[in-house]
Design a protein around this motif. Structure first.
Motif, PDB file in Angstrom:
ATOM      1  N   MET A 102      22.042  35.975-118.780  1.00  0.00           N
ATOM      2  CA  MET A 102      21.409  35.207-119.853  1.00  0.00           C
ATOM      3  C   MET A 102      20.235  34.376-119.337  1.00  0.00           C
ATOM      4  N   ASN A 103      19.078  34.526-119.968  1.00  0.00           N
ATOM      5  CA  ASN A 103      18.041  33.502-119.844  1.00  0.00           C
ATOM      6  C   ASN A 103      18.312  32.499-120.952  1.00  0.00           C
ATOM      7  N   LEU A 104      18.579  31.246-120.582  1.00  0.00           N
ATOM      8  CA  LEU A 104      19.081  30.254-121.531  1.00  0.00           C
ATOM      9  C   LEU A 104      17.998  29.664-122.426  1.00  0.00           C
ATOM     10  N   LEU A 105      16.763  29.676-121.953  1.00  0.00           N
ATOM     11  CA  LEU A 105      15.645  28.926-122.529  1.00  0.00           C
ATOM     12  C   LEU A 105      15.898  27.446-122.295  1.00  0.00           C
ATOM     13  N   TYR A 106      15.123  26.875-121.373  1.00  0.00           N
ATOM     14  CA  TYR A 106      15.393  25.521-120.877  1.00  0.00           C
ATOM     15  C   TYR A 106      15.452  24.481-121.992  1.00  0.00           C
ATOM     16  N   THR A 127      25.400  35.148-114.851  1.00  0.00           N
ATOM     17  CA  THR A 127      24.153  34.813-114.164  1.00  0.00           C
ATOM     18  C   THR A 127      23.197  34.240-115.209  1.00  0.00           C
ATOM     19  N   VAL A 128      22.643  33.058-114.934  1.00  0.00           N
ATOM     20  CA  VAL A 128      21.795  32.385-115.912  1.00  0.00           C
ATOM     21  C   VAL A 128      20.500  31.901-115.268  1.00  0.00           C
ATOM     22  N   GLN A 129      19.450  31.831-116.094  1.00  0.00           N
ATOM     23  CA  GLN A 129      18.143  31.352-115.656  1.00  0.00           C
ATOM     24  C   GLN A 129      17.633  30.286-116.627  1.00  0.00           C
ATOM     25  N   GLU A 130      16.569  29.592-116.193  1.00  0.00           N
ATOM     26  CA  GLU A 130      16.004  28.443-116.920  1.00  0.00           C
ATOM     27  C   GLU A 130      17.065  27.355-117.092  1.00  0.00           C
ATOM     28  N   VAL A 131      17.795  27.118-116.010  1.00  0.00           N
ATOM     29  CA  VAL A 131      18.856  26.111-116.006  1.00  0.00           C
ATOM     30  C   VAL A 131      18.249  24.746-115.675  1.00  0.00           C
ATOM     31  N   THR A 132      18.616  23.739-116.448  1.00  0.00           N
ATOM     32  CA  THR A 132      18.194  22.360-116.218  1.00  0.00           C
ATOM     33  C   THR A 132      19.436  21.507-115.920  1.00  0.00           C
ATOM     34  N   TYR A 133      19.216  20.243-115.585  1.00  0.00           N
ATOM     35  CA  TYR A 133      20.350  19.353-115.366  1.00  0.00           C
ATOM     36  C   TYR A 133      21.170  19.205-116.642  1.00  0.00           C
ATOM     37  N   GLU A 134      20.521  19.261-117.790  1.00  0.00           N
ATOM     38  CA  GLU A 134      21.251  19.175-119.053  1.00  0.00           C
ATOM     39  C   GLU A 134      22.178  20.373-119.219  1.00  0.00           C
ATOM     40  N   TRP A 135      21.660  21.571-118.890  1.00  0.00           N
ATOM     41  CA  TRP A 135      22.509  22.762-118.946  1.00  0.00           C
ATOM     42  C   TRP A 135      23.660  22.643-117.952  1.00  0.00           C
ATOM     43  N   GLY A 160      15.460  26.538-112.864  1.00  0.00           N
ATOM     44  CA  GLY A 160      16.725  26.616-112.151  1.00  0.00           C
ATOM     45  C   GLY A 160      17.474  27.899-112.453  1.00  0.00           C
ATOM     46  N   VAL A 161      18.277  28.342-111.494  1.00  0.00           N
ATOM     47  CA  VAL A 161      19.130  29.519-111.668  1.00  0.00           C
ATOM     48  C   VAL A 161      20.545  29.140-111.282  1.00  0.00           C
TER      49      VAL A 161
END
Length: 341
Positions: A102-106, A127-135, A160-161
């Motif tokens: 998943m690309n989460l969309l930050y 596996t995820v991408q566009e991970v932020t501290y909020e995610w 982030g990943v």
């Protein structure tokens, strides 16, 4: 009469321009700007089919032949990657596993949608991408279901990943924040699978190819199964995806289909006109049982679910007990604290 000649001329120019752009994409390994054109191969082929219909109506036979020829070339080298693949049962006597890419969309407006999709699919690994501290904070709430979590590059605000897993981790996560990559060894019933989450930048003229060149041979893992899920910002037939696959000793999974669409795009056009830029790469030991896209979340990427199994393990050579679990990866930065629940 004169208007007809002008229309035929404009049509011929359009067909030639689309055809040359499509053809240039086949030389992406030699010239990176050409590879940027390759990602639109399927869409260019569809445009050429429309131009062929217009040429037929205007009796522009030369343009018709050029349009059909280039369209056939584009479809022949894109459709096989996009058509759904037939599901198959896991290898005889081998357990089946699932991985959700998943690309989460930050800055997704409704982050609960992604969490619901994980809960519905219940994959072994995510596996995820566009991970932020909020995610990351949200994923910590899933720690009962996914107690093993590895993060990399969150300080980059939107690049982030991460890897989430129900299965135990082996050793520390290996992080290349500058290249949008985290790799983690995962224990699958006694088999160690190397899992990578990867986020590449946009193609040329952005830093897409620089990331690939920087990773180079460090992508390869000797002596065990490995699997990569990521947002490549590149089509599966492109030279850039092939370069990553070759560097890691992987094969590119076919049948995912279009996975990227902006919200507005998805409301106007059918889903199959999107771009196939979310990829799964697997080593020879990993058998693909099924791959499919799931219902969209608030992200502009569709989740991709992979069902896979592993070939029976071969007898391993004797290895020193003092050798660290992460020794199979070379040339990577190990960041203390990258892995954690």
């Amino acid at each position: 009469m004169q208007d007809s000649v002008v229309l035929k001329g404009l049509l011929a120019l359009a067909a030639l321009a689309c055809g040359l752009a499509l053809a240039a994409g086949f030389f992406g390994a030699e010239a990176h700007p050409f590879d940027s054109a390759s990602h639109f191969r399927f869409q260019l082929a569809l445009v050429l089919l429309v131009l062929a219909l217009l040429a037929l109506g205007l009796r522009a036979w030369g343009t018709l032949a050029v349009s059909l020829g280039f369209a056939a070339l584009g479809l022949a080298f894109s459709l096989p990657w996009l058509l759904p693949r037939e599901a198959r049962p896991p290898a005889a006597g081998q357990p089946g596993y699932t991985l959700l890419q998943m690309n989460l969309l930050y800055d997704a407006p409704d982050k609960a949608e992604a969490l619901r999709r994980i809960g519905e699919a219940r994959p072994d690994i995510v596996t995820v991408q566009e991970v932020t501290y909020e995610w990351q904070d949200l994923f910590q709430n899933l720690s009962e279901s996914y107690p093993f979590q590895a993060y990399c590059g969150l300080e980059n605000e939107r690049d982030g990943v991460a890897i989430l897993s129900r299965r135990p981790f082996v050793g520390e996560a290996l992080c290349q924040a500058r290249n949008g990559r985290v790799t983690q060894l995962v224990d699958l019933n006694g088999r160690t699978l190397a899992v990578t989450s990867l986020h590449l930048d946009w193609p040329w003229p952005k830093h897409h190819w620089k990331q690939i060149d920087d990773m180079g041979v460090s992508l390869r893992r000797e002596g065990g199964p490995s699997l990569l899920g990521g947002d490549f910002n590149a089509a599966p037939w492109s030279a850039s995806v092939r370069a990553v696959a070759d560097a890691g000793g992987w094969r590119i999974v076919r049948g995912i289909g279009p996975s990227w669409l902006t919200v507005r795009f998805s409301q106007i056009w059918p889903r199959w006109l999107g771009l196939p830029i979310d990829q799964l790469l697997v080593s020879p030991e990993v058998l693909v049982d099924q791959v499919e896209t799931l219902a969209r979340t608030s992200s502009d990427h569709l989740p991709v679910l992979l069902r896979f199994s592993l070939l029976p393990a071969r007898p391993a050579p004797t290895q020193s007990v003092a050798e660290p679990a992460t020794a199979a990866f070379e040339g990577l930065e190990t960041r203390p604290g990258a892995g954690g629940a």
